[in-house]
Design a protein around this motif. Structure first.
Motif, PDB file in Angstrom:
ATOM      1  N   SER B  52       7.830  -0.701  -0.883  1.00 35.08           N
ATOM      2  CA  SER B  52       6.558  -0.432  -1.560  1.00 35.08           C
ATOM      3  C   SER B  52       5.551   0.100  -0.550  1.00 35.08           C
ATOM      4  CB  SER B  52       6.036  -1.680  -2.262  1.00 35.08           C
ATOM      5  OG  SER B  52       5.796  -2.690  -1.337  1.00 35.08           O
ATOM      6  N   ASN B  53       5.587  -0.412   0.683  1.00 33.71           N
ATOM      7  CA  ASN B  53       4.716   0.143   1.714  1.00 33.71           C
ATOM      8  C   ASN B  53       5.007   1.627   1.910  1.00 33.71           C
ATOM      9  OD1 ASN B  53       2.924  -1.725   2.564  1.00 33.71           O
ATOM     10  ND2 ASN B  53       3.868  -2.134   4.528  1.00 33.71           N
ATOM     11  N   LEU B  54       6.297   1.964   1.973  1.00 35.51           N
ATOM     12  CA  LEU B  54       6.698   3.358   2.174  1.00 35.51           C
ATOM     13  C   LEU B  54       6.204   4.234   1.026  1.00 35.51           C
ATOM     14  CD1 LEU B  54       8.541   5.374   3.790  1.00 35.51           C
ATOM     15  CD2 LEU B  54      10.363   4.722   2.246  1.00 35.51           C
ATOM     16  N   ILE B  55       6.448   3.774  -0.221  1.00 37.60           N
ATOM     17  CA  ILE B  55       6.086   4.603  -1.377  1.00 37.60           C
ATOM     18  C   ILE B  55       4.579   4.787  -1.467  1.00 37.60           C
ATOM     19  CG2 ILE B  55       6.127   4.707  -3.895  1.00 37.60           C
ATOM     20  CD1 ILE B  55       8.817   3.244  -3.755  1.00 37.60           C
ATOM     21  N   ILE B  56       3.836   3.685  -1.330  1.00 42.58           N
ATOM     22  CA  ILE B  56       2.374   3.792  -1.438  1.00 42.58           C
ATOM     23  C   ILE B  56       1.825   4.660  -0.319  1.00 42.58           C
ATOM     24  CG2 ILE B  56       0.223   2.472  -1.257  1.00 42.58           C
ATOM     25  CD1 ILE B  56       1.449   2.225  -3.953  1.00 42.58           C
ATOM     26  N   SER B  57       2.441   4.560   0.849  1.00 40.57           N
ATOM     27  CA  SER B  57       1.964   5.376   1.964  1.00 40.57           C
ATOM     28  C   SER B  57       2.195   6.860   1.692  1.00 40.57           C
ATOM     29  CB  SER B  57       2.672   4.941   3.240  1.00 40.57           C
ATOM     30  OG  SER B  57       2.330   5.790   4.285  1.00 40.57           O
ATOM     31  N   LEU B  58       3.330   7.170   1.064  1.00 40.90           N
ATOM     32  CA  LEU B  58       3.583   8.569   0.715  1.00 40.90           C
ATOM     33  C   LEU B  58       2.606   9.066  -0.338  1.00 40.90           C
ATOM     34  CD1 LEU B  58       7.472   8.600   0.533  1.00 40.90           C
ATOM     35  CD2 LEU B  58       6.070   9.847   2.157  1.00 40.90           C
ATOM     36  N   LEU B  59       2.223   8.150  -1.261  1.00 44.60           N
ATOM     37  CA  LEU B  59       1.351   8.548  -2.368  1.00 44.60           C
ATOM     38  C   LEU B  59      -0.125   8.439  -2.016  1.00 44.60           C
ATOM     39  CD1 LEU B  59       3.007   6.651  -5.371  1.00 44.60           C
ATOM     40  CD2 LEU B  59       3.132   9.084  -4.933  1.00 44.60           C
ATOM     41  N   ARG B  60      -0.442   7.901  -0.830  1.00 47.51           N
ATOM     42  CA  ARG B  60      -1.813   7.433  -0.621  1.00 47.51           C
ATOM     43  C   ARG B  60      -2.873   8.509  -0.776  1.00 47.51           C
ATOM     44  NH1 ARG B  60       0.068   8.368   4.493  1.00 47.51           N
ATOM     45  NH2 ARG B  60      -1.401   9.166   6.048  1.00 47.51           N
ATOM     46  N   LYS B  61      -2.522   9.783  -0.500  1.00 47.46           N
ATOM     47  CA  LYS B  61      -3.551  10.822  -0.613  1.00 47.46           C
ATOM     48  C   LYS B  61      -3.794  11.200  -2.066  1.00 47.46           C
ATOM     49  CE  LYS B  61      -3.467  12.305   4.033  1.00 47.46           C
ATOM     50  NZ  LYS B  61      -2.148  12.352   4.664  1.00 47.46           N
ATOM     51  N   GLY B  62      -2.830  10.885  -2.944  1.00 49.24           N
ATOM     52  CA  GLY B  62      -2.981  11.281  -4.339  1.00 49.24           C
ATOM     53  C   GLY B  62      -3.511  10.190  -5.249  1.00 49.24           C
ATOM     54  N   ILE B  63      -3.599   8.960  -4.750  1.00 53.24           N
ATOM     55  CA  ILE B  63      -4.037   7.863  -5.622  1.00 53.24           C
ATOM     56  C   ILE B  63      -5.562   7.801  -5.644  1.00 53.24           C
ATOM     57  CG2 ILE B  63      -3.961   5.391  -6.032  1.00 53.24           C
ATOM     58  CD1 ILE B  63      -1.405   5.269  -4.461  1.00 53.24           C
ATOM     59  N   PRO B  64      -6.168   7.903  -6.835  1.00 53.41           N
ATOM     60  CA  PRO B  64      -7.622   7.727  -6.902  1.00 53.41           C
ATOM     61  C   PRO B  64      -7.976   6.287  -6.536  1.00 53.41           C
ATOM     62  CG  PRO B  64      -6.740   8.626  -8.949  1.00 53.41           C
ATOM     63  CD  PRO B  64      -5.586   8.165  -8.144  1.00 53.41           C
ATOM     64  N   SER B 121      -3.713   3.333   4.734  1.00 53.21           N
ATOM     65  CA  SER B 121      -4.374   4.066   5.815  1.00 53.21           C
ATOM     66  C   SER B 121      -3.418   4.496   6.926  1.00 53.21           C
ATOM     67  CB  SER B 121      -5.502   3.201   6.401  1.00 53.21           C
ATOM     68  OG  SER B 121      -4.976   1.950   6.766  1.00 53.21           O
ATOM     69  N   HIS B 122      -2.093   4.348   6.726  1.00 54.56           N
ATOM     70  CA  HIS B 122      -1.159   4.737   7.781  1.00 54.56           C
ATOM     71  C   HIS B 122      -0.045   5.616   7.232  1.00 54.56           C
ATOM     72  CE1 HIS B 122      -3.208   1.354   9.677  1.00 54.56           C
ATOM     73  NE2 HIS B 122      -2.797   1.829  10.837  1.00 54.56           N
ATOM     74  N   GLY B 123       0.674   6.246   8.161  1.00 52.32           N
ATOM     75  CA  GLY B 123       1.759   7.131   7.768  1.00 52.32           C
ATOM     76  C   GLY B 123       2.970   6.368   7.234  1.00 52.32           C
ATOM     77  N   PRO B 124       3.894   7.096   6.566  1.00 59.06           N
ATOM     78  CA  PRO B 124       5.034   6.445   5.913  1.00 59.06           C
ATOM     79  C   PRO B 124       5.919   5.630   6.851  1.00 59.06           C
ATOM     80  CG  PRO B 124       4.921   8.778   5.347  1.00 59.06           C
ATOM     81  CD  PRO B 124       3.855   8.532   6.344  1.00 59.06           C
ATOM     82  N   TRP B 125       6.288   6.191   8.013  1.00 62.04           N
ATOM     83  CA  TRP B 125       7.236   5.503   8.877  1.00 62.04           C
ATOM     84  C   TRP B 125       6.632   4.210   9.425  1.00 62.04           C
ATOM     85  CZ3 TRP B 125      11.875   4.413   9.795  1.00 62.04           C
ATOM     86  CH2 TRP B 125      12.318   3.958  11.047  1.00 62.04           C
ATOM     87  N   GLU B 126       5.360   4.295   9.874  1.00 58.50           N
ATOM     88  CA  GLU B 126       4.681   3.101  10.376  1.00 58.50           C
ATOM     89  C   GLU B 126       4.562   2.046   9.285  1.00 58.50           C
ATOM     90  OE1 GLU B 126       1.161   5.127  11.576  1.00 58.50           O
ATOM     91  OE2 GLU B 126       1.382   4.476  13.647  1.00 58.50           O
ATOM     92  N   SER B 127       4.222   2.495   8.058  1.00 61.19           N
ATOM     93  CA  SER B 127       4.064   1.545   6.969  1.00 61.19           C
ATOM     94  C   SER B 127       5.380   0.851   6.657  1.00 61.19           C
ATOM     95  CB  SER B 127       3.575   2.255   5.709  1.00 61.19           C
ATOM     96  OG  SER B 127       2.407   2.944   5.981  1.00 61.19           O
ATOM     97  N   PHE B 128       6.461   1.647   6.718  1.00 59.14           N
ATOM     98  CA  PHE B 128       7.780   1.072   6.452  1.00 59.14           C
ATOM     99  C   PHE B 128       8.078  -0.024   7.469  1.00 59.14           C
ATOM    100  CE2 PHE B 128      12.402   1.127   7.129  1.00 59.14           C
ATOM    101  CZ  PHE B 128      12.818   0.804   5.849  1.00 59.14           C
ATOM    102  N   LEU B 129       7.818   0.267   8.754  1.00 62.98           N
ATOM    103  CA  LEU B 129       8.074  -0.732   9.798  1.00 62.98           C
ATOM    104  C   LEU B 129       7.192  -1.957   9.602  1.00 62.98           C
ATOM    105  CD1 LEU B 129       8.441   1.368  13.056  1.00 62.98           C
ATOM    106  CD2 LEU B 129      10.216   0.312  11.674  1.00 62.98           C
ATOM    107  N   ASP B 130       5.933  -1.725   9.245  1.00 63.77           N
ATOM    108  CA  ASP B 130       5.014  -2.835   9.039  1.00 63.77           C
ATOM    109  C   ASP B 130       5.510  -3.733   7.904  1.00 63.77           C
ATOM    110  OD1 ASP B 130       2.197  -4.005   9.446  1.00 63.77           O
ATOM    111  OD2 ASP B 130       2.310  -3.647   7.295  1.00 63.77           O
ATOM    112  N   GLY B 131       5.940  -3.105   6.809  1.00 63.10           N
ATOM    113  CA  GLY B 131       6.468  -3.886   5.687  1.00 63.10           C
ATOM    114  C   GLY B 131       7.698  -4.663   6.097  1.00 63.10           C
TER     115      GLY B 131
END
Lengths: 204, 208
Positions: B52-64, B121-131
């Motif tokens: 979910s971290n990965l997906i939200i991070s990928l979508l983060r610029k498009g989510i209002p 607020s972070h990129g996909p790969w970092e978010s994935f690792l964080d999750g």
């Protein structure tokens, strides 16, 4: 009589906090003073009384295996139960939003008392957990589901108010440094849970 | 490498989601009477948090910004449904044991907390690792609690008897209290106590 039995059971024996650990996060985070805890407890009870019966109806007429038969007999074999989680959480989020607006319009005094807590409740596990337990136990009618929601809410209210009262007094006691704050709250909740186990044998 | 270390190893100790941030307690306590459900639950939460971290991070610029909570809930709920169906298909008895707690992963505060605090607020790969790191930190506590509860409560680990039969013949008894819900709270309390005594900077001041 059966409803009363269910009520007592869900308040004391199947207590949301002590038997199932639901809503633990807000329970630990908010229980610093009795006043705010009672406010949050009331808000949770309120939301539970509304969401559990609504989710019961949705489960009965939309999600359960064969539930769509009332639309047309052709749909009697449809089983939508895999959608349970997403539908329940959406309904809970919507109801919380709706309740917030209704309370704000009609009873501003209650709104100012509950206000800040209402949005938090959508992600409180006690709410979703209660709906899922309702589905698992398969209650007979809406009344039972509503009483179950009410009882669980009041059980949660009792638990959070009690721990808040204890934590207010704890401020003046000497606790080992590493245990202060969250640590001691965990252990006290455990002890309260043991005390609540005394209710286990009650059958009305 | 240092980034990897920071994101994955730190949540295991210094910023552990369960004992330090006090998030995701509900499921942590309920599934730990035995080691096996605890392992399954830990793995499920790790998968859901990381993906979910990965997906939200990928979508983060498009989510209002205004509807981000509901978008997050939908993403998490979808992942949880997948996990639930997977467990029902391949590990039916464990999924029966976990009952509603699989569904409750949706409202697990760790996941929402990481999505809000990190993935937006972070990129996909970092978010994935964080999750991944936070999921593992959660699993670690789960496994420790379950280890002690199963060992002392039933004398077994993963269902195999560990305490030798001769102990029982000599009068050793399983501590039935360990299996009951309240002991989970007390075990977690003790873990927090030990951790905070070793790292005094984490201690809270009671007088506040």
């Amino acid at each position: 009589m059966e409803l009363f039995n269910l009520f007592v059971k869900s308040v004391f024996v199947d207590n949301m906090i002590f038997a199932y650990f639901l809503g633990m996060c807000s329970y630990l985070a908010v229980s610093k003073t009795v006043k705010t805890s009672a406010g949050l407890g009331l808000a949770v009870t309120f939301v539970l009384v509304v969401t559990v019966p609504v989710n019961y109806l949705v489960n009965k007429y939309l999600l359960a295996p064969g539930a769509l038969a009332w639309i047309s007999p052709k749909l009697a074999t449809v089983d939508l139960s895999f959608l349970t989680y997403i539908i329940f959480i959406a309904i809970i989020a919507a109801i919380v939003q709706l309740l917030e607006m209704i309370i704000e319009t009609f009873t501003p005094s209650l709104y100012s008392a509950l206000g800040i807590f209402l949005p938090l409740i959508a992600v409180n596990c006690a709410i979703l957990g209660c709906s899922l337990f309702m589905q698992e136990r398969g209650f007979g009618n809406v009344g039972e589901a509503a009483v179950f929601g009410l009882g669980s809410g009041i059980g949660w209210l009792v638990a959070i108010t009690a721990i808040a009262a204890i934590r207010e007094k704890l401020r003046y006691s000497k606790i080992p440094k590493g245990l202060q704050g969250v640590g001691i709250s965990f252990i006290i909740t455990g002890l309260m849970g043991i005390a609540f186990m005394a209710f286990m044998g009650i059958k009305l | 490498m240092s980034n990897f270390k920071k994101l994955v190893i730190e949540p295991l100790r210094k910023t552990n989601p369960v004992t330090v941030l006090v998030l995701g307690i509900c499921s942590c306590l309920a599934v730990t009477a035995q080691l096996k459900p605890a392992l399954v639950m830990g793995a499920s939460v790790t998968v859901v948090t990381a993906l979910s971290n990965l997906i939200i991070s990928l979508l983060r610029k498009g989510i209002p910004n205004r509807i981000r909570i509901i978008v997050q809930l939908v993403v998490v709920a979808t992942l949880v449904i997948l996990i639930d169906q997977f467990l029902k298909a391949f590990a039916y008895d464990v999924s029966k044991q976990l009952s509603v707690y699989v569904g409750l992963i949706i409202t697990n505060c760790i996941i929402m907390g990481r999505l809000e605090a990190f993935a937006l607020s972070h990129g996909p790969w970092e978010s994935f690792l964080d999750g991944l790191g936070n999921g593992l930190g959660y699993s670690l506590i789960l496994v420790i609690v379950a280890f002690f509860r199963e060992l002392f409560g039933s004398g077994t680990l993963l269902g195999y008897q560990v305490i030798p039969q001769s102990f029982y013949e000599a009068g050793y008894m399983n501590n039935g209290l360990m299996i009951l819900p309240p002991m989970a709270l007390i075990v977690v309390g003790i873990i927090i106590w030990i951790q905070r005594t070793r790292h005094p900077e984490m201690q809270e001041n009671n007088q506040k």
